[in-house]
Design an enzyme around this catalytic site. Sequence first.
Site, mmCIF file in Angstrom:
data_model
loop_
_atom_site.group_PDB
_atom_site.id
_atom_site.type_symbol
_atom_site.label_atom_id
_atom_site.label_comp_id
_atom_site.label_asym_id
_atom_site.label_seq_id
_atom_site.Cartn_x
_atom_site.Cartn_y
_atom_site.Cartn_z
ATOM 1 N N SER A 108 -22.894 -41.135 5.205
ATOM 2 C CA SER A 108 -21.607 -40.552 5.607
ATOM 3 C C SER A 108 -21.634 -39.032 5.409
ATOM 4 O O SER A 108 -22.475 -38.352 6.012
ATOM 5 C CB SER A 108 -20.470 -41.233 4.842
ATOM 6 N N ASP A 248 -18.531 -49.881 12.473
ATOM 7 C CA ASP A 248 -18.475 -48.642 11.705
ATOM 8 C C ASP A 248 -17.395 -47.688 12.229
ATOM 9 O O ASP A 248 -17.202 -47.567 13.442
ATOM 10 C CB ASP A 248 -19.849 -47.950 11.839
ATOM 11 N N HIS A 275 -19.154 -49.495 7.735
ATOM 12 C CA HIS A 275 -19.613 -48.181 7.279
ATOM 13 C C HIS A 275 -20.642 -48.262 6.145
ATOM 14 O O HIS A 275 -21.147 -47.232 5.713
ATOM 15 C CB HIS A 275 -18.388 -47.382 6.813
#
Length: 302
Positions: A108, A248, A275
């Site tokens: 991320s 995601d 995610h």
Amino acid sequence: MSMVREDRAPFGVWHTWYRVTGDLGNGRPPLVVLHGGPGCTHDYVDSLKDIAATGRAVVHYDQLGNGRSTHLPEKGADFWTVELFLDELDNLLRHLGIADSYHVFGQSWGGMLGSEHAIRQPKGLRSLVIANSPPSMRLWVEEANRLRAELPADVQATLLRHEAAGTTTTAEYQQAMLAFYERHVCRVVPMPDEVARTFKAIEDDPTVYFTMNGPSEFHVIGTLKDWSVIGRLDRIQVPVLLISGRHDEATPKVVQPFADEIPDVRWTIFEQSSHMPHVEEREACMELVAGFLDEQDRPGRA
């Protein structure tokens, strides 16, 4: 069982907490794990320590302002910059004596940071894994809001009401936000302990997350709101593995510019994940990452 060592690296007048799983001195380039947020902790990416079973040391650390590293709640927006976290990473690599040969896994925000690091073409970087990351925050917000529009109408109304009123720290807003998180952040319900620990840490000290991101994944009003690496990604000279989940919040549309612009790149989408494939499909994710890293270490790879 791999050896585990924890310590702190001096970083200016502050310190960076880190943990090494495995033997840094065994001749294999270690994997350095960059957690997300910005403002998360290493806990939710703890599963990457599994890679140490392949004989490769794995370095986790809490970025400045988070977890077991120095907290600086008094610092403002001018302090919390991409440059700060790039400097911290360089400092840690030097402290551990691994700056001449290492791999990076960034998840991320960690992948955003990892891409900025790779764009600088550091001599010791062997490869980069960018997991569940956006190359542009505008693109991220655009897609997050498209996904948000698919939430139940009452949940959307609650989110909007609190965002308009500036009451995003209330329990009602947090509860509504959870509906999005359970679809697009981590589909393992109830949330695994290591993921819950990270969210609790943000709650306890939201300085970095609120300053750089904002109150939620889709209400991005922090200093990163205009951040982008699009147009600079062709400078990345190492092999890159892209990872994302079918559900995601980093949708295929978000990830696509990485695939388009990085010269040496491959991309795997985990069908049962959102995610956090490293949590949601742990075994398959670790196998993919370990295989990719081993491939880069074969004789003949530069």
